[in-house]
Design a protein around this motif. Sequence first.
Motif, PDB file in Angstrom:
ATOM      1  N   ALA A  75     -24.433 -51.700  15.011  1.00 62.86           N
ATOM      2  CA  ALA A  75     -23.125 -52.022  15.853  1.00 62.86           C
ATOM      3  C   ALA A  75     -21.911 -50.949  15.851  1.00 62.86           C
ATOM      4  O   ALA A  75     -21.126 -50.924  16.541  1.00 62.86           O
ATOM      5  N   GLY A  76     -22.078 -50.114  14.701  1.00 63.09           N
ATOM      6  CA  GLY A  76     -21.268 -48.947  14.592  1.00 63.09           C
ATOM      7  C   GLY A  76     -21.740 -47.739  13.802  1.00 63.09           C
ATOM      8  O   GLY A  76     -22.699 -48.072  13.160  1.00 63.09           O
ATOM      9  N   SER A  77     -20.930 -46.706  13.586  1.00 61.50           N
ATOM     10  CA  SER A  77     -21.210 -45.672  12.845  1.00 61.50           C
ATOM     11  C   SER A  77     -19.912 -44.738  12.637  1.00 61.50           C
ATOM     12  O   SER A  77     -18.929 -44.796  13.213  1.00 61.50           O
ATOM     13  N   LEU A  78     -20.214 -43.965  11.377  1.00 66.17           N
ATOM     14  CA  LEU A  78     -19.058 -43.257  10.986  1.00 66.17           C
ATOM     15  C   LEU A  78     -19.531 -42.106  10.409  1.00 66.17           C
ATOM     16  O   LEU A  78     -20.564 -42.135   9.578  1.00 66.17           O
ATOM     17  N   THR A  79     -19.276 -40.882  10.772  1.00 70.40           N
ATOM     18  CA  THR A  79     -19.971 -39.628  10.181  1.00 70.40           C
ATOM     19  C   THR A  79     -18.656 -38.707   9.556  1.00 70.40           C
ATOM     20  O   THR A  79     -17.667 -38.584  10.294  1.00 70.40           O
ATOM     21  N   GLY A  80     -18.961 -38.238   8.529  1.00 71.86           N
ATOM     22  CA  GLY A  80     -18.076 -37.342   7.805  1.00 71.86           C
ATOM     23  C   GLY A  80     -18.769 -36.031   7.390  1.00 71.86           C
ATOM     24  O   GLY A  80     -19.988 -35.837   7.397  1.00 71.86           O
ATOM     25  N   LEU A  81     -17.920 -34.997   6.905  1.00 69.86           N
ATOM     26  CA  LEU A  81     -18.553 -33.889   6.153  1.00 69.86           C
ATOM     27  C   LEU A  81     -17.692 -33.495   5.021  1.00 69.86           C
ATOM     28  O   LEU A  81     -16.193 -34.017   5.203  1.00 69.86           O
ATOM     29  N   THR A  98     -15.159 -29.275  12.498  1.00 70.92           N
ATOM     30  CA  THR A  98     -16.332 -30.236  12.435  1.00 70.92           C
ATOM     31  C   THR A  98     -17.659 -29.377  12.934  1.00 70.92           C
ATOM     32  O   THR A  98     -18.754 -29.955  12.850  1.00 70.92           O
ATOM     33  N   ASP A  99     -17.528 -28.333  13.198  1.00 72.06           N
ATOM     34  CA  ASP A  99     -18.568 -27.479  13.775  1.00 72.06           C
ATOM     35  C   ASP A  99     -19.278 -28.103  15.277  1.00 72.06           C
ATOM     36  O   ASP A  99     -20.255 -28.154  15.385  1.00 72.06           O
ATOM     37  N   ASN A 100     -18.249 -28.475  15.638  1.00 72.28           N
ATOM     38  CA  ASN A 100     -18.644 -29.416  17.287  1.00 72.28           C
ATOM     39  C   ASN A 100     -19.518 -30.516  16.819  1.00 72.28           C
ATOM     40  O   ASN A 100     -20.367 -30.863  17.814  1.00 72.28           O
ATOM     41  N   GLY A 101     -19.311 -31.040  15.831  1.00 67.39           N
ATOM     42  CA  GLY A 101     -20.210 -32.286  15.041  1.00 67.39           C
ATOM     43  C   GLY A 101     -21.429 -31.839  14.698  1.00 67.39           C
ATOM     44  O   GLY A 101     -22.134 -32.800  14.174  1.00 67.39           O
ATOM     45  N   TYR A 102     -21.856 -30.519  14.551  1.00 64.24           N
ATOM     46  CA  TYR A 102     -23.074 -30.146  13.979  1.00 64.24           C
ATOM     47  C   TYR A 102     -22.776 -30.054  12.455  1.00 64.24           C
ATOM     48  O   TYR A 102     -24.000 -30.035  11.875  1.00 64.24           O
ATOM     49  N   ILE A 103     -21.797 -29.898  12.016  1.00 69.29           N
ATOM     50  CA  ILE A 103     -21.310 -30.019  10.478  1.00 69.29           C
ATOM     51  C   ILE A 103     -22.079 -28.974   9.843  1.00 69.29           C
ATOM     52  O   ILE A 103     -22.592 -28.997   8.334  1.00 69.29           O
ATOM     53  N   ARG A 104     -22.523 -27.640  10.304  1.00 66.01           N
ATOM     54  CA  ARG A 104     -23.325 -26.784   9.615  1.00 66.01           C
ATOM     55  C   ARG A 104     -22.213 -25.997   8.540  1.00 66.01           C
ATOM     56  O   ARG A 104     -22.804 -25.428   7.622  1.00 66.01           O
ATOM     57  N   ASN A 105     -20.939 -26.280   8.492  1.00 62.55           N
ATOM     58  CA  ASN A 105     -19.929 -25.930   7.764  1.00 62.55           C
ATOM     59  C   ASN A 105     -19.641 -26.953   6.557  1.00 62.55           C
ATOM     60  O   ASN A 105     -18.704 -26.649   5.771  1.00 62.55           O
ATOM     61  N   HIS A 106     -20.375 -27.791   6.455  1.00 60.23           N
ATOM     62  CA  HIS A 106     -20.350 -28.934   5.264  1.00 60.23           C
ATOM     63  C   HIS A 106     -20.246 -28.112   3.881  1.00 60.23           C
ATOM     64  O   HIS A 106     -21.077 -27.187   3.745  1.00 60.23           O
ATOM     65  N   SER A 107     -19.371 -28.221   3.352  1.00 57.63           N
ATOM     66  CA  SER A 107     -19.183 -27.812   1.932  1.00 57.63           C
ATOM     67  C   SER A 107     -19.028 -28.497   0.815  1.00 57.63           C
ATOM     68  O   SER A 107     -18.101 -28.999   0.495  1.00 57.63           O
ATOM     69  N   PRO A 108     -20.107 -28.714  -0.025  1.00 54.41           N
ATOM     70  CA  PRO A 108     -20.345 -29.436  -0.959  1.00 54.41           C
ATOM     71  C   PRO A 108     -19.335 -29.234  -2.304  1.00 54.41           C
ATOM     72  O   PRO A 108     -19.028 -30.223  -2.948  1.00 54.41           O
ATOM     73  N   GLY A 110     -16.276 -28.571  -1.607  1.00 60.16           N
ATOM     74  CA  GLY A 110     -14.913 -28.796  -0.958  1.00 60.16           C
ATOM     75  C   GLY A 110     -14.085 -29.998  -1.643  1.00 60.16           C
ATOM     76  O   GLY A 110     -14.647 -30.660  -2.608  1.00 60.16           O
ATOM     77  N   ASN A 111     -12.825 -30.377  -1.385  1.00 61.07           N
ATOM     78  CA  ASN A 111     -12.026 -31.203  -1.694  1.00 61.07           C
ATOM     79  C   ASN A 111     -11.676 -32.272  -0.955  1.00 61.07           C
ATOM     80  O   ASN A 111     -11.163 -33.481  -1.502  1.00 61.07           O
ATOM     81  N   THR A 112     -12.359 -32.479   0.290  1.00 64.68           N
ATOM     82  CA  THR A 112     -11.747 -33.276   1.252  1.00 64.68           C
ATOM     83  C   THR A 112     -13.064 -34.063   2.028  1.00 64.68           C
ATOM     84  O   THR A 112     -13.666 -33.077   2.579  1.00 64.68           O
ATOM     85  N   LEU A 113     -13.167 -35.382   2.473  1.00 61.45           N
ATOM     86  CA  LEU A 113     -13.995 -35.777   3.212  1.00 61.45           C
ATOM     87  C   LEU A 113     -13.438 -35.850   4.641  1.00 61.45           C
ATOM     88  O   LEU A 113     -12.425 -36.504   4.496  1.00 61.45           O
ATOM     89  N   TYR A 114     -13.969 -35.285   5.422  1.00 60.56           N
ATOM     90  CA  TYR A 114     -13.448 -35.029   6.822  1.00 60.56           C
ATOM     91  C   TYR A 114     -13.890 -35.998   7.731  1.00 60.56           C
ATOM     92  O   TYR A 114     -15.362 -35.882   7.881  1.00 60.56           O
ATOM     93  N   ILE A 115     -13.312 -36.924   8.333  1.00 65.04           N
ATOM     94  CA  ILE A 115     -13.909 -37.794   9.472  1.00 65.04           C
ATOM     95  C   ILE A 115     -14.409 -37.107  10.626  1.00 65.04           C
ATOM     96  O   ILE A 115     -13.427 -36.482  11.204  1.00 65.04           O
ATOM     97  N   VAL A 116     -15.754 -37.024  11.230  1.00 68.18           N
ATOM     98  CA  VAL A 116     -16.158 -36.400  12.525  1.00 68.18           C
ATOM     99  C   VAL A 116     -16.063 -37.046  13.716  1.00 68.18           C
ATOM    100  O   VAL A 116     -15.420 -37.185  14.505  1.00 68.18           O
ATOM    101  N   ASP A 117     -16.389 -38.489  13.409  1.00 68.77           N
ATOM    102  CA  ASP A 117     -16.568 -39.481  14.484  1.00 68.77           C
ATOM    103  C   ASP A 117     -16.540 -41.016  13.958  1.00 68.77           C
ATOM    104  O   ASP A 117     -17.010 -41.163  12.898  1.00 68.77           O
TER     105      ASP A 117
END
Length: 221
Positions: A75-81, A98-108, A110-117
């Motif tokens: 029914a729904g989804s949520l994506t972050g990096l 967000t790297d246009n939603g591809y999240i190849r810049n995900h940084s384990p 890092g300090n912040t969980l960023y919502i993509v969608d």
Amino acid sequence: MAYQSNFFVFDQNKPVSVTVRNYTEKDFDDLISLQSECFPPPFPSELWWNKEQLHNHISLFPEGALCIEVDGELAGSLTGLIVDFDPKHPDHKWEEITDNGYIRNHSPEGNTLYIVDISVRPKFRSLGLGKLLIQSMYHVVVQLGLDRLLGGGRMPGYRKYSDTMAPGRYLEAVVAGGVKDPVITFLLKCGRTPLKVVENYLEDEESLNYGVLMEWKNPFK
């Protein structure tokens, strides 16, 4: 660490079984279908999730790939990096962070969980599933010991007020309760607080390309 939470929501007076869990490769077709329902034409179909993006989500940061099922139906989804965010230099664009939603810049590290969608099928939007998904991602922030959850919210109501209000004044009116914005008001109800209005955050005619950075700080940090 895998995430799964089973509970009930109420459709009027009827309890409905709900599960929040990590999405996997078997969900890809349903996730793309979900986006087509949430963002119908004239929204360009090439901007819906594609399988390469979804594969990156589950392989680079599976903890940030959540979905919600209602009676077994997706029914729904949520994506972050995870990103390394500096509050002293907050300005950015959605496509960059967000790297246009591809999240190849995900940084384990890092300090912040960023919502993509975040997306919820229209027929389920009366159940409060979007709020439940965001609250589930707060759990991930705490589990991973991150400083905050952050994301840019559209403000689609702004176009109607743009002749009389600057973007910052519009945000102040929404926070004060004098104006209701479909996205910003929803995020306030989810526990998010405004950090900054950002120009050219996302190509979005209704918001005149403005976005509002909305955060939730980890209360244990």
